[in-house]
Design a protein around this motif. Structure first.
Motif, mmCIF file in Angstrom:
data_model
loop_
_atom_site.group_PDB
_atom_site.id
_atom_site.type_symbol
_atom_site.label_atom_id
_atom_site.label_comp_id
_atom_site.label_asym_id
_atom_site.label_seq_id
_atom_site.Cartn_x
_atom_site.Cartn_y
_atom_site.Cartn_z
ATOM 1 N N ALA A 35 -4.997 7.354 -12.029
ATOM 2 C CA ALA A 35 -5.035 6.760 -13.371
ATOM 3 C C ALA A 35 -4.422 7.715 -14.398
ATOM 4 C CB ALA A 35 -6.465 6.401 -13.756
ATOM 5 N N ALA A 101 5.358 10.830 -11.645
ATOM 6 C CA ALA A 101 4.479 11.783 -10.936
ATOM 7 C C ALA A 101 5.268 12.874 -10.208
ATOM 8 C CB ALA A 101 3.596 11.025 -9.945
ATOM 9 N N ARG A 128 -3.388 12.035 -4.337
ATOM 10 C CA ARG A 128 -2.372 12.302 -3.317
ATOM 11 C C ARG A 128 -2.312 13.784 -2.957
ATOM 12 N NH1 ARG A 128 -2.371 7.742 -4.682
ATOM 13 N NH2 ARG A 128 -0.803 6.122 -4.411
HETATM 14 O O1 DC Z 1 -3.300 5.919 -6.692
HETATM 15 P P1 DC Z 1 -2.389 5.242 -7.723
HETATM 16 O O2 DC Z 1 -1.554 4.134 -7.131
HETATM 17 O O3 DC Z 1 -3.125 4.785 -8.936
HETATM 18 O O4 DC Z 1 -1.381 6.400 -8.191
HETATM 19 C C1 DC Z 1 -0.397 6.180 -9.172
HETATM 20 C C2 DC Z 1 0.792 7.087 -8.921
HETATM 21 O O5 DC Z 1 0.445 8.463 -9.129
HETATM 22 C C3 DC Z 1 1.377 7.022 -7.508
HETATM 23 O O6 DC Z 1 2.784 6.962 -7.590
HETATM 24 C C4 DC Z 1 0.998 8.318 -6.865
HETATM 25 C C5 DC Z 1 0.790 9.243 -8.014
HETATM 26 N N1 DC Z 1 -0.286 10.208 -7.765
HETATM 27 C C6 DC Z 1 0.061 11.493 -7.463
HETATM 28 O O7 DC Z 1 1.234 11.798 -7.363
HETATM 29 N N2 DC Z 1 -0.911 12.435 -7.275
HETATM 30 C C7 DC Z 1 -2.214 12.110 -7.384
HETATM 31 N N3 DC Z 1 -3.151 13.046 -7.194
HETATM 32 C C8 DC Z 1 -2.585 10.770 -7.669
HETATM 33 C C9 DC Z 1 -1.588 9.833 -7.848
#
Ligand code: DC
Length: 223
Positions: A35, A101, A128
């Protein structure tokens, strides 16, 4: 020092449902790190920035202010006094979140925010790079995974249930695979199964089964 459970995995792997449930069950505040990347993306789009322009995205990120409050078992994020709600869940944000990101200045700022949240209480943080970069030293680290078709079906169902479905399952699958590719191959903090992290394939498991498994694998004193 407050405790942290770290959960990584691709979109639709069950991270959100599992971390909310485990958090509620064990009294850890749920933190949705995605988020924060979505908020960065939303603010860049509102400012009319081309998300492929890394320098412009980095400059915009420097001005984004978010405040944090422990609320209802989670850490809530406020931008200008408001929670962003569904504004950060659109197909447009889905499309632009991975390029945003990827920008190191964005990642550094989000990582610093996430680490600072530990002062609010015990946390269960999903994302991630939580197991690999943000909290690599915590003793509870999990990587949830699932077959891409299963992940697309789950996402589609969630969107239908929320009344925000605009894409077919096939379109969602294509979008998920595209985001997986960008998230897994970027130079900084890619989505990886880091050494020592427990991978759980959730394709054929119910939510209850995954929750039970995660709790069973926590350090004994946290179960
Ligand atoms: O989990 P999500 O789909 O809401 O994540 C949104 C975007 O952020 C997705 O492209 C991955 C990125 N993201 C990231 O790079 N590192 C994280 N810790 C969480 C999400």
């Amino acid at each position: 020092m407050n405790r942290v459970i770290a959960i990584d995995g691709p979109a639709g792997s069950g991270k959100s449902s599992v971390s909310k449930r485990v958090g509620r069950d064990r009294g850890f505040l749920h933190v949705d790190s995605g988020a924060l990347y979505r908020i960065m993306t939303w603010q860049a789009l509102l400012a009319g920035i081309d998300t492929a322009d890394e320098a412009a995205v980095a400059a915009c990120a420097a001005d984004v202010e978010v405040s944090f409050r422990a609320e209802g078992g989670a850490v809530a994020f406020y931008v200008d006094g408001q929670t962003p709600g569904e504004a950060i869940r659109s197909a447009e944000i889905n499309r632009h979140a991975s390029p945003v990101a990827r920008v190191p200045a964005v990642r550094n700022k989000v990582t610093a925010w996430l680490r600072s949240l530990r002062t609010l209480g015990d946390l269960i943080v999903e994302g991630r790079d939580i197991t690999s970069v943000v909290f690599p030293d915590t003793p509870a680290r999990f990587y949830l995974d699932a077959d891409p078709s299963v992940r697309a079906i789950r996402r589609h169902r969630e969107e239908v249930a929320k009344g925000i479905a605009t894409q077919s399952e096939a379109e969602i699958k294509a979008s998920l695979l595209n985001r997986d590719r960008i998230d897994s191959t970027r130079a900084v903090a890619p989505l990886v199964l880091a050494p020592g992290v427990l991978r759980i394939d959730t394709s054929d498991l119910t939510l209850d089964q995954v929750v039970t498994r995660v709790i069973a694998e926590l350090p004994v004193a946290w179960r």
